[in-house]
Design a protein around this motif. Sequence first.
Motif, PDB file in Angstrom:
ATOM      1  N   PRO A  25       0.843  -1.203   0.000  1.00 51.13           N
ATOM      2  CA  PRO A  25       0.000   0.000   0.000  1.00 51.13           C
ATOM      3  C   PRO A  25       0.882   1.258   0.000  1.00 51.13           C
ATOM      4  CG  PRO A  25      -0.546  -1.457   1.844  1.00 51.13           C
ATOM      5  CD  PRO A  25       0.659  -2.023   1.179  1.00 51.13           C
ATOM      6  N   ASP A  26       0.320   2.377  -0.374  1.00 54.60           N
ATOM      7  CA  ASP A  26       1.082   3.627  -0.438  1.00 54.60           C
ATOM      8  C   ASP A  26       1.481   4.141   0.940  1.00 54.60           C
ATOM      9  OD1 ASP A  26       0.896   3.568  -3.169  1.00 54.60           O
ATOM     10  OD2 ASP A  26      -0.748   5.020  -3.276  1.00 54.60           O
ATOM     11  N   ARG A  27       0.731   3.759   1.965  1.00 49.12           N
ATOM     12  CA  ARG A  27       1.021   4.224   3.325  1.00 49.12           C
ATOM     13  C   ARG A  27       0.943   3.038   4.284  1.00 49.12           C
ATOM     14  NH1 ARG A  27       0.361   9.702   4.029  1.00 49.12           N
ATOM     15  NH2 ARG A  27      -0.589   9.540   6.080  1.00 49.12           N
ATOM     16  N   MET A  28       1.953   2.918   5.147  1.00 53.72           N
ATOM     17  CA  MET A  28       1.978   1.869   6.165  1.00 53.72           C
ATOM     18  C   MET A  28       2.580   2.441   7.434  1.00 53.72           C
ATOM     19  SD  MET A  28       3.250  -1.478   3.991  1.00 53.72           S
ATOM     20  CE  MET A  28       2.992  -2.655   5.317  1.00 53.72           C
ATOM     21  N   THR A  29       2.222   1.850   8.580  1.00 52.95           N
ATOM     22  CA  THR A  29       2.835   2.287   9.834  1.00 52.95           C
ATOM     23  C   THR A  29       4.213   1.641   9.973  1.00 52.95           C
ATOM     24  OG1 THR A  29       1.945   0.478  11.164  1.00 52.95           O
ATOM     25  CG2 THR A  29       0.575   2.483  10.975  1.00 52.95           C
ATOM     26  N   VAL A  30       5.022   2.222  10.830  1.00 50.75           N
ATOM     27  CA  VAL A  30       6.340   1.654  11.116  1.00 50.75           C
ATOM     28  C   VAL A  30       6.171   0.236  11.653  1.00 50.75           C
ATOM     29  CG1 VAL A  30       8.401   1.891  12.570  1.00 50.75           C
ATOM     30  CG2 VAL A  30       7.390   3.913  11.470  1.00 50.75           C
ATOM     31  N   ARG A  31       5.184   0.013  12.500  1.00 54.45           N
ATOM     32  CA  ARG A  31       4.918  -1.334  13.038  1.00 54.45           C
ATOM     33  C   ARG A  31       4.654  -2.323  11.895  1.00 54.45           C
ATOM     34  NH1 ARG A  31       2.936  -2.290  18.035  1.00 54.45           N
ATOM     35  NH2 ARG A  31       2.105  -0.164  18.106  1.00 54.45           N
ATOM     36  N   GLU A  32       3.802  -1.941  10.949  1.00 52.74           N
ATOM     37  CA  GLU A  32       3.483  -2.824   9.825  1.00 52.74           C
ATOM     38  C   GLU A  32       4.724  -3.106   8.976  1.00 52.74           C
ATOM     39  OE1 GLU A  32      -1.152  -1.554   8.945  1.00 52.74           O
ATOM     40  OE2 GLU A  32       0.473  -0.250   8.209  1.00 52.74           O
ATOM     41  N   LEU A  33       5.553  -2.097   8.782  1.00 54.77           N
ATOM     42  CA  LEU A  33       6.770  -2.275   7.990  1.00 54.77           C
ATOM     43  C   LEU A  33       7.772  -3.188   8.689  1.00 54.77           C
ATOM     44  CD1 LEU A  33       7.005   1.366   6.715  1.00 54.77           C
ATOM     45  CD2 LEU A  33       6.702  -0.668   5.276  1.00 54.77           C
ATOM     46  N   ILE A  34       7.923  -3.030   9.996  1.00 52.17           N
ATOM     47  CA  ILE A  34       8.820  -3.913  10.751  1.00 52.17           C
ATOM     48  C   ILE A  34       8.304  -5.348  10.683  1.00 52.17           C
ATOM     49  CG2 ILE A  34       9.624  -4.520  13.077  1.00 52.17           C
ATOM     50  CD1 ILE A  34       9.803  -1.461  13.609  1.00 52.17           C
ATOM     51  N   ARG A  35       7.010  -5.528  10.906  1.00 56.22           N
ATOM     52  CA  ARG A  35       6.427  -6.873  10.873  1.00 56.22           C
ATOM     53  C   ARG A  35       6.566  -7.494   9.475  1.00 56.22           C
ATOM     54  NH1 ARG A  35       3.719  -8.431  15.321  1.00 56.22           N
ATOM     55  NH2 ARG A  35       2.363  -9.874  14.197  1.00 56.22           N
ATOM     56  N   LEU A  36       6.370  -6.696   8.426  1.00 52.22           N
ATOM     57  CA  LEU A  36       6.543  -7.179   7.060  1.00 52.22           C
ATOM     58  C   LEU A  36       7.977  -7.625   6.828  1.00 52.22           C
ATOM     59  CD1 LEU A  36       5.544  -7.494   4.086  1.00 52.22           C
ATOM     60  CD2 LEU A  36       6.321  -5.141   3.758  1.00 52.22           C
ATOM     61  N   ARG A  37       8.910  -6.800   7.236  1.00 50.02           N
ATOM     62  CA  ARG A  37      10.326  -7.120   7.058  1.00 50.02           C
ATOM     63  C   ARG A  37      10.669  -8.411   7.775  1.00 50.02           C
ATOM     64  NH1 ARG A  37      15.908  -4.779   8.133  1.00 50.02           N
ATOM     65  NH2 ARG A  37      16.943  -6.760   8.523  1.00 50.02           N
ATOM     66  N   VAL A  38      10.236  -8.544   9.031  1.00 51.48           N
ATOM     67  CA  VAL A  38      10.540  -9.746   9.817  1.00 51.48           C
ATOM     68  C   VAL A  38       9.890 -10.977   9.187  1.00 51.48           C
ATOM     69  CG1 VAL A  38      10.149 -10.868  12.050  1.00 51.48           C
ATOM     70  CG2 VAL A  38      10.970  -8.506  11.966  1.00 51.48           C
ATOM     71  N   ARG A  39       8.639 -10.853   8.754  1.00 56.04           N
ATOM     72  CA  ARG A  39       7.955 -11.989   8.128  1.00 56.04           C
ATOM     73  C   ARG A  39       8.708 -12.455   6.883  1.00 56.04           C
ATOM     74  NH1 ARG A  39       2.724 -10.114   6.561  1.00 56.04           N
ATOM     75  NH2 ARG A  39       3.531  -9.919   4.462  1.00 56.04           N
ATOM     76  N   GLU A  40       9.188 -11.506   6.083  1.00 57.80           N
ATOM     77  CA  GLU A  40       9.929 -11.842   4.863  1.00 57.80           C
ATOM     78  C   GLU A  40      11.244 -12.560   5.184  1.00 57.80           C
ATOM     79  OE1 GLU A  40       9.146 -11.332   1.502  1.00 57.80           O
ATOM     80  OE2 GLU A  40       7.149 -10.884   2.265  1.00 57.80           O
ATOM     81  N   GLU A  41      12.018 -12.045   6.146  1.00 59.00           N
ATOM     82  CA  GLU A  41      13.307 -12.666   6.436  1.00 59.00           C
ATOM     83  C   GLU A  41      13.134 -14.032   7.100  1.00 59.00           C
ATOM     84  OE1 GLU A  41      15.189  -9.515   8.578  1.00 59.00           O
ATOM     85  OE2 GLU A  41      14.379 -10.147  10.508  1.00 59.00           O
TER      86      GLU A  41
END
Length: 130
Positions: A25-41
């Motif tokens: 999405p065009d806008r995400m919270t820092v929490r969502e971005l951290i969780r996305l990054r962790v899920r990917e790794e």
Amino acid sequence: MATVTFRDETATGKALAEWEVAGLPDRMTVRELIRLRVREEVARHNARPGDRFNGLVRPDDAETELNGYRLRETRRIDWERQAEIAERAFLSNGFFVLAGDCQAEDLDEVVDLTADPDLVFIKLVALVGG
């Protein structure tokens, strides 16, 4: 939809790792971005489990090594547990996140990914003896 570049750097600005995630999405919270990054790794690790984990935060029962963590045994990692650890680490200044040229201050801060598609994660290392 936005494409975001996640980049790990040292405190002196040396790039350690970099990868992109598209279709966000065009806008995400820092929490969502951290969780996305962790899920990917964690997904990358779990696809080919080994005794080393290269990620944002140390898994339970792992030892810190140069550029990663050594697991006591080869195993799959729970991404939700890792995300909780990462959120606590962010709140206790274990690492910080730069969106563009601005440091994210709060987990609920919204990042405009169309304006700041580059996210830099800088891990802070505790000094020995202090």
